[in-house]
Write an enzyme that holds these catalytic residues in place. Structure first.
Site, short mmCIF file in Angstrom:
data_model
loop_
_atom_site.label_atom_id
_atom_site.label_comp_id
_atom_site.label_asym_id
_atom_site.label_seq_id
_atom_site.Cartn_x
_atom_site.Cartn_y
_atom_site.Cartn_z
N HIS A 154 -1.11 -1.15 4.34
CA HIS A 154 -2.45 -1.54 3.87
C HIS A 154 -3.07 -2.46 4.91
CE1 HIS A 154 -5.73 -3.12 1.43
NE2 HIS A 154 -5.39 -4.30 1.92
N ASN A 197 1.42 5.59 1.65
CA ASN A 197 0.84 5.63 3.00
C ASN A 197 1.26 4.45 3.89
OD1 ASN A 197 -0.76 3.73 1.78
ND2 ASN A 197 -2.72 4.67 2.34
N LYS A 250 4.07 -1.40 2.97
CA LYS A 250 4.24 -1.10 1.55
C LYS A 250 5.70 -0.73 1.25
CE LYS A 250 -0.52 0.53 0.93
NZ LYS A 250 -1.36 1.59 0.30
N GLU A 290 -7.98 -11.53 0.73
CA GLU A 290 -6.62 -10.97 0.67
C GLU A 290 -5.59 -11.92 1.29
OE1 GLU A 290 -7.87 -6.25 0.62
OE2 GLU A 290 -6.76 -7.03 2.33
P1 CMP Z 1 -4.88 1.04 0.62
O1 CMP Z 1 -5.52 0.91 1.95
O2 CMP Z 1 -3.73 0.17 0.31
O3 CMP Z 1 -6.02 0.81 -0.51
C1 CMP Z 1 -5.94 1.38 -1.81
C2 CMP Z 1 -4.88 2.43 -1.91
O4 CMP Z 1 -5.02 3.34 -2.96
C3 CMP Z 1 -4.91 3.30 -0.66
O5 CMP Z 1 -4.43 2.57 0.44
C4 CMP Z 1 -4.08 4.50 -1.08
O6 CMP Z 1 -2.70 4.30 -0.86
C5 CMP Z 1 -4.32 4.54 -2.60
N1 CMP Z 1 -5.10 5.72 -3.01
C6 CMP Z 1 -4.67 6.72 -3.79
N2 CMP Z 1 -5.64 7.64 -3.98
C7 CMP Z 1 -6.72 7.21 -3.27
C8 CMP Z 1 -8.03 7.74 -3.05
N3 CMP Z 1 -8.43 8.90 -3.60
N4 CMP Z 1 -8.88 7.04 -2.26
C9 CMP Z 1 -8.49 5.85 -1.70
N5 CMP Z 1 -7.26 5.31 -1.89
C10 CMP Z 1 -6.38 5.99 -2.66
#
Ligand code: CMP
Length: 140
Positions: A115, A112, A9, A126
């Site tokens: 993904h 984070n 990311k 995807e």
């Molecule tokens: P990702 O695995 O990319 O999928 C969706 C993204 O939303 C997740 O990582 C997080 O970076 C973001 N996100 C923010 N808040 C939440 C939450 N409460 N639960 C899950 N994903 C979240």
């Protein structure tokens, strides 16, 4: 053999950990079969994360994912989806096991670093969101 979609990311790209992330994949049996650097538009990010469109974090998530370039990859390997998720660690880095990518490099659940697809059906959707058939290379 299985394939999964991985994204480094915008925060991971800014932190210069692209190489570290790929190194962990390659050291653990996940080989890139497609790869490109992309700066997603807000619309691109909204399309990719459409499954989360009703969630309260959707707007912040799509703002963040379109805030800078990211590296999009398809990875191949035995049990690739599960293996990638193990290497990434929990979505919230505060809950991620020591030694995982998110525990080591991520600042928050919003930022984070990586993904990864969560199931075979989503992995196929995807991968095809970002790559056409010619851009995914069989490894010899
Ligand atoms: P990702 O695995 O990319 O999928 C969706 C993204 O939303 C997740 O990582 C997080 O970076 C973001 N996100 C923010 N808040 C939440 C939450 N409460 N639960 C899950 N994903 C979240």
């Amino acid at each position: 053999m299985e394939r999964t979609l991985s994204i480094v990311k915008p925060d991971g790209v800014k932190k210069n950990v692209i190489g570290e992330v790929i190194k962990r994949f390659e050291a653990n049996g996940l080989r890139p079969v497609a790869m490109k650097m992309m700066h997603l538009s807000k619309k691109d990010a909204e399309g990719f994360y459409a499954v989360h469109s009703e969630r309260p974090f959707f707007n912040d998530l799509t703002d963040f994912m379109s805030s800078g370039p990211c590296l999009v990859m398809a990875l191949e390997g035995p049990d690739a989806i599960k293996k990638n998720r193990e290497l990434m660690g929990a979505t919230n880095p505060a809950e991620a096991d020591a030694g995982t990518i998110r525990a080591d490099f991520a600042d928050s659940i919003d930022n984070n670093v990586v993904h990864g697809s969560d199931a075979p059906e989503t992995a196929a959707i995807e991968i095809s969101y970002f790559f056409n058939a010619m851009e995914v290379c069989d490894r010899v």
